[in-house]
Design a protein around this motif. Structure first.
Motif: not given
Length: 121
Positions: A43-47
């Motif tokens: 999710l951090k990668a997406l954000v």
């Protein structure tokens, strides 16, 4: 190879400050033995991508080829690990653990992320 270090590092530091990854990992059910990347990392990668590159999901791994992935996610993570299959898996989570109720509740992924962030503030 010259790596671009832009606002992605700032977003990484902000996510560490609010304990984004550990919070997401605690709230979502996942199998540590079967997943190389935790839900919080994905999710951090997406954000970070949405906030800086805004690439389509199928090109996120290409975005991270120009980033210092080791700095953002740890030395064991490569840009190839952040491919659309791995990241799309995270969008399919369908429940979250509610600490107050002590049960799992169905929620969308974005609601899950907002819930985790709001609990920190």
């Amino acid at each position: 190879m010259s790596l671009l270090i832009r606002s992605s590092v700032l977003l990484d530091r902000m996510s560490k400050e609010i304990e984004f990854e550990p919070t997401i990992n605690r709230l979502l059910s996942w199998d540590e033995k079967r997943c190389k990347l935790s839900p919080g990392t994905r999710l951090k990668a997406l954000v970070i991508n949405v906030m800086t590159g805004r690439d389509p999901l199928c090109h996120v791994d290409q975005f991270y080829r120009d980033q210092d992935v080791g700095l953002l996610f740890g030395e064991e993570v490569t840009a190839d690990d952040l491919n659309d299959d791995a990241l799309a898996r995270e969008l399919r989570h369908d429940n979250i653990y509610c600490e107050r109720c002590q049960i799992r509740k169905p929620l969308s992924k974005y609601t899950t992320s907002l819930y985790a962030l709001c609990r920190r503030w």
